[in-house]
Design an enzyme around this catalytic site. Structure first.
Site, PDB file in Angstrom:
ATOM      1  N   CYS A   1       0.827  -1.194   0.000  1.00  0.00           N
ATOM      2  CA  CYS A   1       0.000   0.000   0.000  1.00  0.00           C
ATOM      3  C   CYS A   1       0.864   1.247   0.000  1.00  0.00           C
ATOM      4  O   CYS A   1       2.089   1.192  -0.035  1.00  0.00           O
ATOM      5  CB  CYS A   1      -0.897   0.018   1.243  1.00  0.00           C
ATOM      6  SG  CYS A   1      -1.830  -1.509   1.486  1.00  0.00           S
TER       7      CYS A   1
ATOM      8  N   SER B   1      11.399 -12.610  -5.233  1.00  0.00           N
ATOM      9  CA  SER B   1      12.641 -12.287  -5.932  1.00  0.00           C
ATOM     10  C   SER B   1      13.841 -12.733  -5.102  1.00  0.00           C
ATOM     11  O   SER B   1      13.786 -12.765  -3.875  1.00  0.00           O
ATOM     12  CB  SER B   1      12.706 -10.777  -6.186  1.00  0.00           C
ATOM     13  OG  SER B   1      14.016 -10.350  -6.484  1.00  0.00           O
TER      14      SER B   1
END
Length: 608
Positions: free
Chosen positions: A2, A372
Site C-alpha cells: 500500500c 525475488s
C-alpha cells in the site's frame, strides 16, 4: 502492499484539511489502486491507498480500534501465529488481515510491538487519547517511510512525492544533496532524502511524536558473536532458515509467481516455491526479462559472463513451471526513463530501473505478487568486491569518482568537495558497525558487508519497492528475512565462500535440490541491454537536452566534458561506475533523468 501518508500538526486545526490529505495520498495511487481511506481528527490526518493482497474484503484502512488508528504498508509473515498468541492474551479480532494483528500487537506491547513481527512493514499508529503518533519501519528497510518535520508536528508518506504535495515543503536541493547524487548516487545516505529537510525513518528504527516532543530509536541490529557450528551444521541451518523464509512468504489471497533468472538465488526460491505449491496441486508461474536482439550484441565481461536462457530452461524442466519471458525494446527502455525517475523522485539507475518497471508491468497482467532473489548477494557475499582482495575505494561498487567529479564546473567542484563528502560519509557509517571478533583482515571484510548492507543493498531494495509498486505489484524478498541476516552475519568467510566459489555455503545448502548446472553457474547480475540502439537513443535525447539553454546541465557541468561524453558514447566509463551494470550509456541516461527531474519537480538548487 500500500501507500500511506499523514499530517500531524498540534498548532493547527486539521478537520477542514481533508482536501490536502487526499492530495498527498493520491500521489500514491500506483501503490494502492484497489481502494483508499482517510482518518480525520483535530490534530491528525491519515491517508491510505490499498493494494489488496490478504483479506480482500475486510482489510481496508485506516483501521481504528478504540482510540488507536493505524495506516500500514507491508506484509507480516507470522501474522497467523501472532493472532493466536494475542487471542490467548485476551484480544478479539474482526478481520483476517495482518493490519489488525499489528494494531492489537501495539495494544498489547506498545512501542515494543515490532519486535514480534516477521515481515516487511512501515506503519503509523495515531493515539487519539494521548495525541501521539508512533512510526516504525522494518528491520532491513524493505518498505519506505519518509517524513518532514513541522514546527510542532510532521508530515509522513511512503514516498517523497506525498510530502512534496504539501505546500509547506519546498522542492529544494542543497550542496549536500547534490554531493550525494554524484558521489554516492544512485545510492543515498540512509535516513536522508536528497531533498532539503526531507528525512526517512531508518531501517530498524521507530519514532514517537507528541506535541513538543520527538524521539527516535533503533530497535534491532545484527549482533556479532562467535560462530560455533561446523560446516555441515551451518549448511543444514542455512537451508532451514532460507526454506522457512520462502514458505512463509508464499501466503497470498491473489495469484503469486517468482522471478527466475536461472541464477542461484532466484532458482532456490523457485524450487522451494514450486515444490510447496505442488503439494496443493498447483503449478508455479515464473518470469524472466530479456532485451530485443541481445543475443547478437551481448559481450561477455567480468561482471556478466553469460545470458540467462539456458539455465532458465534447466529450472523450467526440473520444476515444471509455467514460464514467460518478457522481452523489452530499446525504445521502451528510453521512454520509461522518465517514469522510473518519477517513481524514485530522483535520478537513479536509469534503464536498470526502467526495465524492471516495464518487466513488472507485464507480470502484473496476471500476477499481483512475486518473490525475488534480491539481497542474497549482500547477505552471503556474492559480489566481486567481496573476494577480489584489497579494495581500491572505500565503497568498491562506486568507481570513476574522479572522472565524474571532473564533469562539474570548477566552482561546483569546490562547493561539493565530492572526495571529502564520500570520506566523511564512510567514516560516519562505520561508526555504527557492531564490534566484530576476528583478525584485522576478517574485520575489514565484515566492515565491507556492513557498508554493503547500509548503501548498496538499500539502493536495490529502494529500486525493488518503487519499480514494483509503480506497476501496482508486490515483490517479496525472502533473503532479506532478519533471521537469515542474523545467522549469516557471523558465518566465517572461509565457510561462506566454501569451495572457493561465491556464496559457496548457499550453493551447498541447496545442491541436492537444484540442477547441477545451476548450482555451479557463476554469479551474473540482473540482465541489461547491450544493443547499440539504446546508446544511440540516449545519445540523441541528451543531445536534444543540451540544446536547451536553460537546462540545469549547463549550470552544473562543463560543456566540453558533456560533449566529450556524447562524442565517445561514454566509452571512458566502459567499466561500470556504479555496481556491475551502470557504464557509459547509463551515465548518459542518468544525465537525462537529472534534467527531467529538475524540470518536472521545479527544483531550486541552493548553491551555498
Amino acid at each position: 502492499m500500500c501507500g500511506i501518508s499523514g499530517w500531524i500538526d498540534y498548532s493547527t486545526h486539521l478537520v477542514n484539511e481533508e482536501a490536502m490529505i487526499k492530495k498527498m495520498t493520491r500521489t500514491l495511487l500506483h501503490r494502492g489502486p484497489d481502494s483508499e481511506g482517510y482518518f480525520i481528527s483535530k490534530h491528525a490526518l491519515l491517508g491510505h491507498k490499498r493494494l489488496a493482497i490478504i483479506d480482500l474484503v475486510t482489510g481496508n484502512q485506516p483501521m481504528t480500534r478504540g482510540d488507536l488508528t493505524i495506516v500500514y504498508n507491508g506484509e507480516v509473515y507470522n501474522a497467523n501465529e501472532l493472532r493466536e498468541q494475542l487471542k490467548n492474551l485476551g484480544h478479539s479480532f474482526y478481520t483476517t488481515s495482518d493490519t489488525e494483528v499489528i494494531l492489537m500487537a501495539y495494544v498489547e506491547w506498545k512501542e515494543r510491538c515490532m519486535e514480534y513481527l516477521n515481515g516487511i512493514f512501515a506503519f503509523a499508529v495515531w493515539n487519539e487519547e494521548e495525541q501521539s503518533l508512533f512510526l516504525c519501519r522494518d528491520r532491513l528497510g524493505v518498505k519506505p517511510l519518509f517524513y518532514y518535520e513541522l514546527p510542532d508536528g510532521l508530515l509522513f508518506s511512503s514516498e517523497i512525492k506525498g510530502i512534496l504535495a504539501h505546500p509547506a515543503v519546498k522542492t529544494e536541493v542543497d550542496a549536500e544533496g547534490l554531493a550525494a547524487l554524484f558521489s554516492l548516487g544512485p545510492s543515498r545516505i540512509v535516513g536522508h532524502a536528497i531533498f532539503k529537510g526531507i528525512k526517512e525513518v531508518k531501517p530498524a528504527y521507530a519514532m514517537m511524536v507528541r506535541s513538543g516532543f520527538r524521539k527516535s530509536w533503533q530497535y534491532w541490529d545484527i549482533e556479532s558473536k562467535q560462530h560455533e557450528h561446523s560446516e555441515a551444521e551451518t549448511i543444514e541451518n542455512v537451508r532451514e532458515l532460507v526454506t522457512n523464509a520462502i514458505i512463509r512468504q508464499l501466503i497470498s489471497d491473489v495469484p503469486l509467481s517468482t522471478m527466475l533468472s536461472g541464477g542461484l538465488d532466484s532458482s532456490i526460491i523457485t524450487a522451494v516455491a514450486a515444490q510447496h505449491l505442488a503439494k496443493e496441486q498447483k503449478t508455479l508461474s515464473t518470469y524472466s526479462v530479456a532485451f530485443e536482439e541481445n543475443d547478437y550484441h551481448f559481450t561477455k565481461n567480468s561482471f556478466q559472463t553469460s545470458q540467462d536462457e539456458y539455465w532458465i530452461g534447466k529450472m523450467q524442466q526440473a520444476f515444471q513451471t509455467k514460464h514467460r519471458q518478457v522481452t523489452l525494446t530499446q525504445q521502451e527502455l528510453v521512454d520509461a526513463l522518465e517514469q522510473a525517475m518519477r517513481l524514485k523522485d530522483m535520478p537513479s539507475m536509469a534503464d536498470i530501473d526502467s526495465s524492471f518497471y516495464l518487466f513488472c508491468k507485464e507480470m502484473k497482467k496476471e500476477h499481483t505478487v512475486a518473490l525475488s532473489g534480491e539481497c542474497a548477494d549482500e547477505v552471503f557475499g556474492g559480489y566481486p568486491w567481496f573476494y577480489e582482495g584489497k579494495r581500491d575505494t572505500i565503497f568498491p561498487w562506486l568507481r570513476s569518482t574522479k572522472e565524474r567529479e571532473q564533469l562539474f564546473k570548477s566552482d561546483w567542484q569546490k562547493r561539493l568537495q565530492l572526495p571529502q563528502f564520500m570520506q566523511s560519509t564512510y567514516e560516519e557509517a562505520v561508526k555504527g558497525m557492531p564490534s566484530f571478533i576476528g583478525t584485522k583482515e576478517e574485520q575489514e571484510r565484515q566492515q565491507l558487508f556492513y557498508l554493503n548492507n547500509q548503501f548498496f543493498m538499500q539502493t536495490l531494495l529502494e529500486r525493488n519497492d518503487r519499480m514494483t509498486m509503480g506497476a501496482s505489484m508486490e515483490v517479496r524478498v525472502p533473503f532479506a528475512d532478519h533471521t537469515i541476516i542474523e545467522y549469516v552475519w557471523n558465518i566465517p568467510w572461509e565457510m561462506k565462500n566454501s569451495g572457493g566459489m561465491e556464496k559457496g555455503i548457499l550453493r551447498k545448502a541447496f545442491q541436492d535440490l537444484l540442477p547441477k548446472e545451476v548450482v555451479e553457474r557463476k554469479k551474473n547480475p540482473y540482465p541489461k541491454t547491450y544493443h547499440p540502439k539504446y546508446t544511440e537513443l540516449v545519445h540523441n535525447r541528451l543531445e536534444q537536452i543540451l540544446r536547451q539553454k536553460h537546462s540545469v546541465l549547463h549550470e552544473l557541468f562543463e560543456k566540453e566534458q558533456l560533449e566529450r561524453l556524447l562524442a565517445t558514447n561514454g566509452q571512458s566509463f566502459h567499466i561500470p561506475w556504479f555496481g556491475q551494470l551502470m557504464a557509459g550509456p547509463q551515465l548518459i541516461a542518468y544525465f537525462i533523468q537529472l534534467h527531467d527531474w529538475v524540470e518536472q519537480y521545479r527544483i531550486n538548487i541552493i548553491s551555498t
